[in-house]
Design a protein around this motif. Sequence first.
Motif, short mmCIF file in Angstrom:
data_model
loop_
_atom_site.label_atom_id
_atom_site.label_comp_id
_atom_site.label_asym_id
_atom_site.label_seq_id
_atom_site.Cartn_x
_atom_site.Cartn_y
_atom_site.Cartn_z
N LEU A 79 0.90 -1.19 0.11
CA LEU A 79 -0.07 -0.09 -0.10
C LEU A 79 0.91 1.35 0.06
O LEU A 79 0.59 2.25 -0.82
CB LEU A 79 -1.02 -0.08 1.12
CG LEU A 79 -2.00 -0.97 1.28
CD1 LEU A 79 -2.93 -1.20 2.69
CD2 LEU A 79 -3.01 -0.67 0.39
N GLY A 83 0.65 3.11 -3.56
CA GLY A 83 -0.30 4.07 -3.38
C GLY A 83 0.45 5.56 -2.77
O GLY A 83 -0.21 6.67 -2.95
N TYR A 175 -2.79 0.41 -6.20
CA TYR A 175 -3.39 0.72 -4.90
C TYR A 175 -4.75 0.30 -4.47
O TYR A 175 -5.04 -0.09 -3.51
CB TYR A 175 -3.06 2.20 -4.52
CG TYR A 175 -3.54 2.73 -3.11
CD1 TYR A 175 -2.82 2.38 -2.03
CD2 TYR A 175 -5.01 3.26 -2.84
CE1 TYR A 175 -3.08 3.08 -0.65
CE2 TYR A 175 -5.37 3.39 -1.68
CZ TYR A 175 -4.55 3.29 -0.58
OH TYR A 175 -4.80 3.95 0.72
N ILE A 178 -4.87 -3.41 -4.12
CA ILE A 178 -4.34 -3.95 -3.13
C ILE A 178 -5.14 -3.60 -1.77
O ILE A 178 -5.40 -4.29 -0.74
CB ILE A 178 -2.98 -3.19 -2.78
CG1 ILE A 178 -1.90 -3.85 -3.77
CG2 ILE A 178 -2.16 -3.64 -1.48
CD1 ILE A 178 -0.63 -2.73 -3.99
N GLY A 179 -5.67 -2.29 -1.85
CA GLY A 179 -6.79 -1.84 -0.63
C GLY A 179 -7.98 -2.65 -0.78
O GLY A 179 -8.25 -2.86 0.48
N THR A 191 -6.09 0.94 7.31
CA THR A 191 -5.49 0.80 5.98
C THR A 191 -4.68 2.25 5.46
O THR A 191 -3.78 2.19 5.04
CB THR A 191 -6.39 0.68 4.84
OG1 THR A 191 -7.10 -0.75 5.14
CG2 THR A 191 -5.89 0.46 3.35
N ALA A 195 -0.68 2.72 5.22
CA ALA A 195 -0.23 3.28 3.88
C ALA A 195 0.50 4.59 4.15
O ALA A 195 1.76 4.95 3.50
CB ALA A 195 -1.34 3.69 3.04
N TYR A 238 -8.44 9.72 1.45
CA TYR A 238 -8.05 8.41 1.53
C TYR A 238 -8.97 7.40 2.26
O TYR A 238 -9.15 6.29 1.80
CB TYR A 238 -6.73 8.02 1.89
CG TYR A 238 -5.37 8.38 0.67
CD1 TYR A 238 -4.47 7.31 0.42
CD2 TYR A 238 -5.46 9.57 -0.08
CE1 TYR A 238 -3.61 7.19 -0.32
CE2 TYR A 238 -4.46 9.47 -0.83
CZ TYR A 238 -3.58 8.39 -1.08
OH TYR A 238 -2.76 8.80 -2.06
N THR A 242 -11.30 4.57 0.86
CA THR A 242 -11.10 3.21 0.91
C THR A 242 -12.51 2.67 1.64
O THR A 242 -12.71 1.55 1.27
CB THR A 242 -9.93 2.97 2.12
OG1 THR A 242 -8.67 3.50 1.63
CG2 THR A 242 -9.86 1.69 2.45
#
Length: 305
Positions: A79, A83, A175, A178-179, A191, A195, A238, A242
């Motif tokens: 992350l 990201g 990103y 992966i998130g 998360t 990151a 973010y 997310t």
Amino acid sequence: MPAPHGLALTYVKLVLAMAMWGGTWIAGRIIAREVTAPLAVAALRFVVAGLIVAGVMLLRGSGIPLPRDGKTWGLVWALGFFGIFLYAICFFYGLQHISAGRGALVVALNPVVILLLAWLAGKDQMTPKKALGCAIALAGCLTVIGNGDPLSLLRGSVGIGECLIVGCVLCWTAYTFIGWRASSHFSALATTLYACFTGAVLLGLAALTQGAIMIEEWSWRVWGSMLFLAVFGTAIGYTWFTAAVQQLGAGRAAIFINLIPVFAVLQAALLLDERPGPSVLGGGLLVITGVWLTTLQKYTREEAT
């Protein structure tokens, strides 16, 4: 599936997050123009953002859990690497060469790239309408990258700035997926926290290789832009994105990325006096139209069932 009122709030937060991310292009352009080695600014941005997120987690009483095993630690560093670290490099150095609005128009291609990868991975189906949308979006992106000439990339006349902004697209796609995988292990806040701190470590190490960091020489515009990026572009943006990925899925949440160039172009015109030419704006419109075609059919059908 969240309750209807919860779903509506998620969509509102997504729109607001996109407005904040549109503003990050303005803040990034200011930093890129005034600081020749911007990685220290980027590292400080994510340290501040991480501290804010950590504070929110502590105030909520949820604590700050650590990754449990090698697999989750791998997700954490992935992350931060894709990201935060790689994205920041492409973002700031790209904006040293091209305008904020034009850069944001290129990044509007993100949803199409995400959907194409989902199709290649066997997680989504390709239809004629989606294929047409992908082709239109790609044509528009090439027009924006070529500053009005869609064939400039084929002739090798595209500059380093355009290539770096395309790198932003690839980094953010990585990103997002992966998130999505990390959502089964971490909350949205966790998360974002992981990151931020892993990305800040990588950016800090890279900044040290650039020589002395003259923080005292940063203007109020640089400090203000850094704080905007940290608080609104990262800690809030973010986390809300997310959370939306966890509730809606990566594909549906990614649709809202189309709003970023709209907000960015408007803010760049108001704050930086940047006004892309008609051909670039036309290319951006093609990108948004293409993404709309690739995503409309699927989600309209899902909501009707």
